[in-house]
Design a protein around this motif. Structure first.
Motif, PDB file in Angstrom:
ATOM      1  N   GLN A  51      69.951  37.243  -0.261  1.00 11.01           N
ATOM      2  CA  GLN A  51      68.758  36.999  -1.079  1.00 11.01           C
ATOM      3  C   GLN A  51      68.206  35.590  -0.839  1.00 11.01           C
ATOM      4  OE1 GLN A  51      69.915  37.971  -5.150  1.00 11.01           O
ATOM      5  NE2 GLN A  51      69.536  40.127  -4.768  1.00 11.01           N
ATOM      6  N   GLN A  52      67.980  35.297   0.436  1.00  9.68           N
ATOM      7  CA  GLN A  52      67.492  33.980   0.813  1.00  9.68           C
ATOM      8  C   GLN A  52      66.081  33.743   0.291  1.00  9.68           C
ATOM      9  OE1 GLN A  52      68.782  31.386   2.131  1.00  9.68           O
ATOM     10  NE2 GLN A  52      70.701  32.060   3.067  1.00  9.68           N
ATOM     11  N   THR A  53      65.733  32.466   0.148  1.00  5.04           N
ATOM     12  CA  THR A  53      64.450  32.082  -0.420  1.00  5.04           C
ATOM     13  C   THR A  53      63.337  32.138   0.617  1.00  5.04           C
ATOM     14  OG1 THR A  53      64.767  29.752   0.131  1.00  5.04           O
ATOM     15  CG2 THR A  53      65.626  30.525  -1.995  1.00  5.04           C
ATOM     16  N   ALA A  55      67.351  22.465  11.372  1.00  5.65           N
ATOM     17  CA  ALA A  55      66.022  22.997  11.120  1.00  5.65           C
ATOM     18  C   ALA A  55      65.476  22.355   9.843  1.00  5.65           C
ATOM     19  CB  ALA A  55      66.073  24.510  10.975  1.00  5.65           C
ATOM     20  N   PRO A  56      64.146  22.284   9.690  1.00  7.37           N
ATOM     21  CA  PRO A  56      63.582  21.659   8.482  1.00  7.37           C
ATOM     22  C   PRO A  56      64.098  22.253   7.183  1.00  7.37           C
ATOM     23  CG  PRO A  56      61.871  21.938  10.133  1.00  7.37           C
ATOM     24  CD  PRO A  56      63.102  22.627  10.671  1.00  7.37           C
ATOM     25  N   TYR A  57      64.228  23.604   7.122  1.00  7.19           N
ATOM     26  CA  TYR A  57      64.682  24.204   5.873  1.00  7.19           C
ATOM     27  C   TYR A  57      66.114  23.783   5.553  1.00  7.19           C
ATOM     28  CZ  TYR A  57      67.753  27.679   7.997  1.00  7.19           C
ATOM     29  OH  TYR A  57      68.788  28.280   8.665  1.00  7.19           O
ATOM     30  N   GLN A  58      66.953  23.600   6.588  1.00  8.23           N
ATOM     31  CA  GLN A  58      68.330  23.163   6.351  1.00  8.23           C
ATOM     32  C   GLN A  58      68.351  21.752   5.764  1.00  8.23           C
ATOM     33  OE1 GLN A  58      69.587  23.856  10.468  1.00  8.23           O
ATOM     34  NE2 GLN A  58      71.101  25.321   9.727  1.00  8.23           N
ATOM     35  N   TYR A  59      67.501  20.898   6.287  1.00  8.46           N
ATOM     36  CA  TYR A  59      67.427  19.523   5.785  1.00  8.46           C
ATOM     37  C   TYR A  59      67.010  19.512   4.313  1.00  8.46           C
ATOM     38  CZ  TYR A  59      65.721  14.766   5.087  1.00  8.46           C
ATOM     39  OH  TYR A  59      65.489  13.508   4.597  1.00  8.46           O
ATOM     40  N   ILE A  60      66.002  20.309   3.964  1.00 12.53           N
ATOM     41  CA  ILE A  60      65.539  20.348   2.577  1.00 12.53           C
ATOM     42  C   ILE A  60      66.653  20.819   1.652  1.00 12.53           C
ATOM     43  CG2 ILE A  60      63.932  21.458   0.989  1.00 12.53           C
ATOM     44  CD1 ILE A  60      61.898  21.528   3.281  1.00 12.53           C
ATOM     45  N   ILE A  61      67.363  21.871   2.055  1.00 18.13           N
ATOM     46  CA  ILE A  61      68.464  22.376   1.229  1.00 18.13           C
ATOM     47  C   ILE A  61      69.537  21.307   1.061  1.00 18.13           C
ATOM     48  CG2 ILE A  61      70.369  24.032   1.151  1.00 18.13           C
ATOM     49  CD1 ILE A  61      67.706  25.255   0.378  1.00 18.13           C
ATOM     50  N   GLU A  62      69.876  20.617   2.144  1.00 15.37           N
ATOM     51  CA  GLU A  62      70.897  19.566   2.062  1.00 15.37           C
ATOM     52  C   GLU A  62      70.482  18.459   1.104  1.00 15.37           C
ATOM     53  OE1 GLU A  62      71.475  18.301   6.041  1.00 15.37           O
ATOM     54  OE2 GLU A  62      72.528  20.128   6.657  1.00 15.37           O
ATOM     55  N   GLN A  63      69.225  18.062   1.151  1.00 15.24           N
ATOM     56  CA  GLN A  63      68.740  17.015   0.252  1.00 15.24           C
ATOM     57  C   GLN A  63      68.750  17.489  -1.204  1.00 15.24           C
ATOM     58  OE1 GLN A  63      68.040  13.745   1.276  1.00 15.24           O
ATOM     59  NE2 GLN A  63      69.117  14.678   3.014  1.00 15.24           N
ATOM     60  N   GLY A  70      75.625  13.461 -14.721  1.00 12.56           N
ATOM     61  CA  GLY A  70      75.058  13.291 -16.054  1.00 12.56           C
ATOM     62  C   GLY A  70      75.363  14.474 -16.953  1.00 12.56           C
ATOM     63  N   HIS A  71      74.484  14.678 -17.937  1.00 10.82           N
ATOM     64  CA  HIS A  71      74.759  15.686 -18.967  1.00 10.82           C
ATOM     65  C   HIS A  71      73.752  16.837 -18.958  1.00 10.82           C
ATOM     66  CE1 HIS A  71      77.848  13.092 -20.643  1.00 10.82           C
ATOM     67  NE2 HIS A  71      76.976  12.082 -20.620  1.00 10.82           N
ATOM     68  N   LEU A  72      72.878  16.905 -17.963  1.00 10.17           N
ATOM     69  CA  LEU A  72      71.958  18.031 -17.867  1.00 10.17           C
ATOM     70  C   LEU A  72      72.729  19.314 -17.607  1.00 10.17           C
ATOM     71  CD1 LEU A  72      69.128  16.525 -15.618  1.00 10.17           C
ATOM     72  CD2 LEU A  72      68.976  17.031 -18.065  1.00 10.17           C
ATOM     73  N   SER A  73      72.199  20.423 -18.119  1.00 11.13           N
ATOM     74  CA  SER A  73      72.828  21.710 -17.828  1.00 11.13           C
ATOM     75  C   SER A  73      72.647  22.035 -16.342  1.00 11.13           C
ATOM     76  CB  SER A  73      72.205  22.816 -18.673  1.00 11.13           C
ATOM     77  OG  SER A  73      70.877  23.076 -18.244  1.00 11.13           O
ATOM     78  N   ILE A  74      73.514  22.885 -15.821  1.00 11.45           N
ATOM     79  CA  ILE A  74      73.415  23.258 -14.413  1.00 11.45           C
ATOM     80  C   ILE A  74      72.115  24.008 -14.148  1.00 11.45           C
ATOM     81  CG2 ILE A  74      74.467  24.658 -12.581  1.00 11.45           C
ATOM     82  CD1 ILE A  74      77.185  23.967 -13.765  1.00 11.45           C
ATOM     83  N   ALA A  75      71.664  24.803 -15.112  1.00  7.49           N
ATOM     84  CA  ALA A  75      70.392  25.510 -14.958  1.00  7.49           C
ATOM     85  C   ALA A  75      69.234  24.523 -14.841  1.00  7.49           C
ATOM     86  CB  ALA A  75      70.171  26.457 -16.135  1.00  7.49           C
ATOM     87  N   GLU A 123      71.806  30.540  -9.960  1.00  3.78           N
ATOM     88  CA  GLU A 123      72.631  31.231  -8.966  1.00  3.78           C
ATOM     89  C   GLU A 123      72.315  30.760  -7.548  1.00  3.78           C
ATOM     90  OE1 GLU A 123      70.987  32.623 -11.418  1.00  3.78           O
ATOM     91  OE2 GLU A 123      72.597  33.378 -12.701  1.00  3.78           O
ATOM     92  N   HIS A 124      71.048  30.448  -7.318  1.00  2.00           N
ATOM     93  CA  HIS A 124      70.660  29.949  -5.999  1.00  2.00           C
ATOM     94  C   HIS A 124      71.300  28.586  -5.742  1.00  2.00           C
ATOM     95  CE1 HIS A 124      67.296  28.459  -3.127  1.00  2.00           C
ATOM     96  NE2 HIS A 124      68.276  28.995  -2.452  1.00  2.00           N
TER      97      HIS A 124
END
Length: 298
Positions: free
Chosen positions: A158-160, A240-248, A259-264, A276-277
């Motif tokens: 279920q890739q974006t 690839a550009p998409y890999q870089y964006i995901i890594e960042q 910090g204390h933000l929820s994971i969502a 989930e993503h």
């Protein structure tokens, strides 16, 4: 038209082959929101039918075989025994008829015509109207076969749309370079991005991380066409550009998990479509889930 301005492609944008009752759909991009191309993986069963023209180019890759196929394209009839990896390429705006003689597992790829037009502008000396796209039946193209199999994996995971857009551009470039009659330009040398170009790309990704960034966005920042940018970016970064964006995005999530933000909420702030993503991408790059990583910090 930019990817962000297009509607997602669905079964409604196909010729209707996939809607036939004989076929069993194993996976499709209908609910994934992909705007640059539509993908489906199915088991087809013997049938014979005619279909009206479609605005998008169709590539079918056979995942098993051999199987005999008959095709009627604008009155020109042909028949071939197509083996595993064989292609069925139908250019946009062509009526056709087809008869499948035995069960077959296939991947269908519909490439948005916007991407094809962009590839023609960059890769051909001719105007779009002068470029002839070649129908195929049974020929092999190793890269298109690999990308079709990758599409199956993308459906399961279920890739974006970010990943899908990058794959669609590769397919469009391969289609234009190797399956057209046209005067092709010589591709620029791959020397990598200039430091100033890379700095602007990094700044854009950091500033717009929550936004649905595309290859178009990054290419404009570097003042390059999308295809040329992707090649130069890969030379500079090894990714690839998409890999870089995901890594960042994952790196930003690592910081926010302190910090204390929820994971969502962290998922949203880092540009992931949902929690989930984030969990899937975070686990792929770090080997642990965000929750486990947060507990390790404590």
């Amino acid at each position: 038209m930019l990817a962000s301005e297009r509607s997602a492609l669905t079964k409604a944008d196909t010729h209707g082959i996939l809607l036939r009752p004989e076929h069993s759909i194993l996976g499709s991009s209908d609910r994934l929101g992909w705007q640059s191309f539509y993908a489906s993986h199915q088991e087809e069963h013997p049938y014979e039918a005619s279909f009206v023209a479609n605005d998008h180019h169709l590539i079918i890759v056979h995942l098993n075989g051999p199987v005999r196929i008959r095709r009627n394209l604008s009155g020109e009839r042909s028949e071939a025994k197509v083996g595993t990896g064989g292609l069925f390429i139908l250019p946009a705006k062509r009526d056709f008829g087809v008869a499948l003689m035995a069960p077959l597992e296939t991947v269908h790829l519909y490439i948005h015509n916007d991407l094809i037009e962009a590839a023609v502008r960059e890769l051909c000396r001719d105007d779009l109207d002068a470029v002839e796209f070649l129908p195929r039946m049974g020929e092999h193209d190793l890269l298109l076969e690999q990308l079709a199999r990758l599409a199956c994996t993308m459906l399961k995971e279920q890739q974006t749309d970010l990943f899908a857009d990058s794959v669609a551009r590769l397919i469009a470039a391969q289609l234009v370079r190797h399956h057209t009659i046209a005067r092709h330009v010589e591709l620029p040398r791959i020397t990598g991005l200039q430091p100033s170009q890379m700095a602007r790309v990094r700044a854009l990704v950091a500033e717009k991380m929550e936004a649905p960034l595309s290859v178009d966005d990054l290419a404009r920042t570097a003042n390059l066409s999308p295809i040329h940018f992707a090649r130069q970016f890969k030379r500079t970064t090894g990714r690839a550009p998409y890999q870089y964006i995901i890594e960042q995005r994952v790196e930003r999530a690592r910081d926010l998990l302190r910090g204390h933000l929820s994971i969502a909420e962290i998922a949203v702030r880092c540009g992931f479509t949902h929690q989930e993503h984030l969990t899937r991408m975070f686990g792929r790059l770090t080997g642990v889930t965000p929750a486990v990583y947060r507990r390790s910090l404590l």
